[in-house]
Enzyme design. Structure first.
Site, PDB file in Angstrom:
ATOM      1  N   HIS A 210      30.485  19.920  -2.901  1.00  0.00           N
ATOM      2  CA  HIS A 210      29.402  20.754  -3.442  1.00  0.00           C
ATOM      3  C   HIS A 210      28.285  20.940  -2.424  1.00  0.00           C
ATOM      4  O   HIS A 210      27.161  21.284  -2.781  1.00  0.00           O
ATOM      5  CB  HIS A 210      28.843  20.149  -4.737  1.00  0.00           C
ATOM      6  CG  HIS A 210      29.901  19.667  -5.678  1.00  0.00           C
ATOM      7  ND1 HIS A 210      30.320  18.351  -5.720  1.00  0.00           N
ATOM      8  CD2 HIS A 210      30.661  20.343  -6.569  1.00  0.00           C
ATOM      9  CE1 HIS A 210      31.292  18.232  -6.611  1.00  0.00           C
ATOM     10  NE2 HIS A 210      31.521  19.416  -7.137  1.00  0.00           N
TER      11      HIS A 210
HETATM   12 FE1  FES Z   1      29.310  16.789  -4.925  1.00  0.00          FE
HETATM   13 FE2  FES Z   1      29.554  15.435  -2.623  1.00  0.00          FE
HETATM   14  S1  FES Z   1      28.329  17.152  -3.039  1.00  0.00           S
HETATM   15  S2  FES Z   1      30.598  15.091  -4.491  1.00  0.00           S
END
Ligand code: FES
Length: 183
Positions: free
Chosen positions: A148
């Site tokens: 993410h």
């Molecule tokens: Fe979501 Fe690493 S940014 S698990």
């Protein structure tokens, strides 16, 4: 038996000796490559895992290199920071950080170049990139989580993206100038 009265099993000893390096090379103690599939299949008990620590020879890890180890089933990143990366980490005002910690607080005295953290993103647990040669280290030169988009800096502190905390520093100690025991 060890000092806590737990029996040291074969599995425990083998596991302690196991070291995996992301580059595909093995450093440190022998018999590690053969032991890993065995340990995996045997699915050692929680008790054995709790006892397991690993000792690593850091001498082969050059300045600017990072390696990935396995410890208690988790990835651990070991990074030999360059003087530039150390300067980058130290110039950030701690009050600007989401999880305020200095590089000195995250490393051992006199060993600020050795950054040792879990390779587990504090958002939802993915393994960030940056431990292997040529991997994306993100906007802040440390580690980048592709799940993410969390960016960690050269002290593995969260700087951008959804992760709430810095990469965790596990319990470790230097047993000599270049050897470190994790766990
Ligand atoms: Fe979501 Fe690493 S940014 S698990």
């Amino acid at each position: 038996e060890d000092t806590t009265g737990h029996p040291i099993t074969d599995e425990g000893v083998r596991r302690r000796d196991f070291i995996h390096v992301a580059t595909g090379a093995f450093v440190g103690v022998g018999a590690a490559a053969a032991a890993w599939p065995l340990v995996d299949q045997m699915n050692p008990s929680a008790d054995v895992l709790a006892l397991a620590s690993i000792e690593v020879d850091l001498a082969p890890v050059a300045v600017g290199q990072a390696i990935k180890l396995n410890w208690r089933g988790k990835p651990v990143f070991v990074r030999n920071l360059t003087p530039t990366e150390i300067a980058e980490a130290n110039k950030v005002p701690v009050s600007d950080l989401r999880d305020p910690q200095t590089l000195a607080e995250r490393t051992k005295e006199g060993k600020a170049n050795w950054l040792i953290t879990l390779g587990v993103c504090t958002h939802l647990g993915c393994v960030p990139l940056g431990a292997a040669e040529g991997e994306n280290r993100g906007d802040y030169g440390g580690y980048f989580c592709p799940c993410h988009g969390s960016h960690y800096d050269t002290a593995a502190r969260i700087r951008k993206g959804p992760a709430p905390k810095n990469l965790e520093v596990p319990e470790y100690a230097f047993t000599s100038d270049t050897r470190v025991q994790i766990g």
